[in-house]
Design a protein around this motif. Sequence first.
Motif, short mmCIF file in Angstrom:
data_model
loop_
_atom_site.label_atom_id
_atom_site.label_comp_id
_atom_site.label_asym_id
_atom_site.label_seq_id
_atom_site.Cartn_x
_atom_site.Cartn_y
_atom_site.Cartn_z
N VAL A 140 0.83 -1.20 0.00
CA VAL A 140 0.00 0.00 0.00
C VAL A 140 0.87 1.26 0.00
CG1 VAL A 140 -1.89 -1.18 1.19
CG2 VAL A 140 -0.16 0.05 2.54
N GLU A 141 0.20 2.39 -0.19
CA GLU A 141 0.84 3.70 -0.14
C GLU A 141 1.69 3.83 1.12
OE1 GLU A 141 2.22 7.32 -0.54
OE2 GLU A 141 0.89 6.54 -2.11
N LYS A 142 2.96 4.22 0.95
CA LYS A 142 3.91 4.17 2.07
C LYS A 142 3.71 5.28 3.10
CE LYS A 142 7.48 2.04 -0.84
NZ LYS A 142 7.05 0.68 -0.46
N ASP A 143 3.27 6.45 2.66
CA ASP A 143 3.25 7.60 3.56
C ASP A 143 1.85 8.13 3.82
OD1 ASP A 143 6.09 7.76 3.93
OD2 ASP A 143 6.22 8.48 1.86
N GLU A 144 0.84 7.27 3.69
CA GLU A 144 -0.54 7.70 3.97
C GLU A 144 -0.71 7.94 5.47
OE1 GLU A 144 -4.52 8.31 2.29
OE2 GLU A 144 -2.49 8.14 1.45
N ASN A 145 -1.36 9.04 5.81
CA ASN A 145 -1.63 9.33 7.21
C ASN A 145 -3.02 8.84 7.60
OD1 ASN A 145 0.76 10.69 8.13
ND2 ASN A 145 0.19 12.38 6.79
N CYS A 146 -3.16 8.42 8.84
CA CYS A 146 -4.44 7.95 9.36
C CYS A 146 -5.20 9.16 9.91
CB CYS A 146 -4.23 6.91 10.45
SG CYS A 146 -5.76 6.19 11.05
N LEU A 147 -6.23 9.56 9.18
CA LEU A 147 -7.01 10.73 9.53
C LEU A 147 -8.49 10.39 9.45
CD1 LEU A 147 -4.92 13.25 7.41
CD2 LEU A 147 -4.87 13.02 9.91
N PRO A 148 -9.35 11.14 10.13
CA PRO A 148 -9.06 12.32 10.94
C PRO A 148 -8.25 11.96 12.19
CG PRO A 148 -11.32 11.63 11.24
CD PRO A 148 -10.78 10.80 10.13
N MET A 149 -7.76 13.00 12.84
CA MET A 149 -6.93 12.79 14.03
C MET A 149 -7.07 13.97 14.97
SD MET A 149 -2.81 12.27 14.25
CE MET A 149 -1.96 12.22 15.84
N ILE A 150 -7.30 13.66 16.24
CA ILE A 150 -7.25 14.69 17.28
C ILE A 150 -5.86 14.59 17.91
CG2 ILE A 150 -8.22 15.53 19.44
CD1 ILE A 150 -10.82 14.08 18.71
N PRO A 151 -5.01 15.59 17.74
CA PRO A 151 -3.68 15.52 18.33
C PRO A 151 -3.76 15.30 19.84
CG PRO A 151 -3.83 17.36 16.81
CD PRO A 151 -5.22 16.85 16.98
N SER A 152 -2.80 14.57 20.36
CA SER A 152 -2.79 14.24 21.78
C SER A 152 -2.87 15.49 22.63
CB SER A 152 -1.51 13.47 22.12
OG SER A 152 -1.51 13.07 23.46
N GLY A 153 -3.81 15.47 23.59
CA GLY A 153 -3.96 16.60 24.50
C GLY A 153 -4.81 17.74 23.97
N LYS A 154 -5.40 17.55 22.79
CA LYS A 154 -6.24 18.60 22.21
C LYS A 154 -7.72 18.25 22.41
CE LYS A 154 -2.97 21.21 20.51
NZ LYS A 154 -2.80 22.62 20.92
N PRO A 155 -8.59 19.26 22.40
CA PRO A 155 -10.03 18.98 22.52
C PRO A 155 -10.60 18.45 21.20
CG PRO A 155 -9.66 21.34 22.27
CD PRO A 155 -8.30 20.70 22.39
N HIS A 156 -11.83 17.96 21.25
CA HIS A 156 -12.45 17.33 20.09
C HIS A 156 -12.64 18.28 18.92
CE1 HIS A 156 -14.33 13.80 22.56
NE2 HIS A 156 -13.04 13.72 22.43
N ASN A 157 -12.83 19.56 19.20
CA ASN A 157 -13.10 20.50 18.12
C ASN A 157 -11.82 21.00 17.45
OD1 ASN A 157 -12.28 22.03 20.30
ND2 ASN A 157 -13.77 23.68 19.96
N GLU A 158 -10.67 20.43 17.78
CA GLU A 158 -9.43 20.73 17.08
C GLU A 158 -8.97 19.52 16.29
OE1 GLU A 158 -6.35 22.73 19.26
OE2 GLU A 158 -7.78 23.93 20.40
N ILE A 159 -9.91 18.85 15.68
CA ILE A 159 -9.65 17.65 14.91
C ILE A 159 -9.03 18.01 13.56
CG2 ILE A 159 -11.98 17.63 13.94
CD1 ILE A 159 -11.94 14.57 14.17
N ILE A 160 -8.06 17.22 13.13
CA ILE A 160 -7.43 17.39 11.82
C ILE A 160 -8.17 16.52 10.82
CG2 ILE A 160 -5.30 17.16 10.48
CD1 ILE A 160 -3.80 17.19 13.19
#
Length: 587
Positions: A548-568
Amino acid sequence: MAEKMTGAEMVVQALADQGVEHIFGYPGGAALPIYDAMFQQEKVQHILVRHEQGATHMAEGYARSTGKPGVVLVTSGPGATNAVTGLTDALLDSIPLVCITAQVPTNLIGSDAFQECDTVGITRSCTKHNYLVKSVKDLPRIMHEAFHIATTGRPGPVVIDIPKDVQFAVGEYIRPDLENFRHASYQPKVEGDLDAITAAVDLMLRAERPVFYTGGGVINSGPEASKHLRELAEITGFPVTSTLMGLGAFPASNPQWLGMLGMHGSYEANLAMHDCDLMINIGARFDDRITGRIDAFSPGSRKIHVDIDPSSINKNVVIDIPVIGDCGLVMEEMIRIWRSRTNQPRTEAIAPWWEQIKKWRAVNSFGFKNSETTIKPQYAIQRLYEATKGKDVYITTEVGQHQMWAAQHFHFEEPNRWMTSGGLGTMGYGLPAAVGVQVAHPDALVIDIAGEASVQMTMQEMSTAAQYRLPIKIFILNNERMGMVRQWQDLLHGGRYAHSYAESLPDFVKLAEAYGGKGIRCENPAELDAAIQEMLDYPGPVLFDVIVEKDENCLPMIPSGKPHNEIILPDTADIGSIIDEKGKMLV
């Protein structure tokens, strides 16, 4: 009537009396009396593993897919210590296991004898309870207590450490009345307080932005609990989301389903959790992968928490109405009280809430840009799901990006079909868990969705699958990376990929053949469907290497320590735009 028998024979007899059909284990000197007794009977089938960690994960898969306790038998010293990872995994995910460990003779305990270790001391913090059996007189009681403790209340692993001389000793075995078995001091509360349940329903009747937040406790409660959850959702009209461990308790095809929530959960689930005015937590424990930043977690909501474990209440999040009890029984009472007040869902009152949820859902947070030249990992799982839809299928996973993609893109309609390592995040879980599931369901289709790094940690259990002719399918999403590690190195460490590349991977096709299975390799999207069908048609174990694609990111993502409304989200997720040159988060 009492029967005279050896301690080893008591172990086997107790297993049979408990209805145990399969036990996963590996022999050694201190365990040989039990193995000898096992050899002389046919009620309990022993599955020979290749590593004791594999035995515990097999027992977890067996337990998770059946609702019955998984059983493990290992020898002293390294046999017991090798089982620790699986025991801890089972503790964090509330999986009922009974692990029988052999021990050196009692007169040698404390002398640093060959293959001696303090098994009770080592496992005290990673089991629900443990025992050192000092007398054959105590062995029958302890065996049956262990099963009772492992399976009642909040399920978990129990260790029984049995010295070799106790295995040889002769004593009396009395068959207990298992239907009425009680423990003198351990009596978990299963029926929730009626006043608390009534207060919870009163809040539900007034809510304008409610959400059901469900977890593995619903599945642990049994199939009736999942039915009650579905009925409760239907009569209230409320949206439903779930933790990783709770997938399948509520059908993914239901329009009230918001998808999984948490770090890699859906946009609509996470925003609903953030903006709700009433959160009804049923069988989940507010772990950090769900809550993000605690002080910003669902800031404007009242919170109801239904859990059988009193220690989970107010542990991480302050609760307005706690209900201690079995999820199934509590939901049944909620339904009764709701129906006594109204027979209608709160359709009109929560219509604006559903309109907002539809807007979030339209974002399509699990979307991705497909490719005609490279297999995207999300696409691979989608095609696997379509190929297996309608079949009697059970899914296990390893741990990493592929695990989250599986949770996002493989959809579950029923409980006990999804086996994964949640709390401990144990790489190497999926392959042996698939073996355990296949032992429990010999005619079912069992697939381990794997990563090429994680699956190698317990790859030796392919030999177990081959020995017992277990046709497990290992669906490897091979990106030649420790994908989640690489993604976090992008996020937090300036793209410095310290040891997250696999530079010497095996040829998985040849490896499968070496173990006596079938190997398949695919890297062309146009050939993927045919290759999946080839995997499904093969009557034995398969290693399917999907490049599979080598550099695919797993998204969406809430960065560690961030609230839910700062989702990527996927469409705004250029990693380089959210970190500075020093790797510091900009959002």
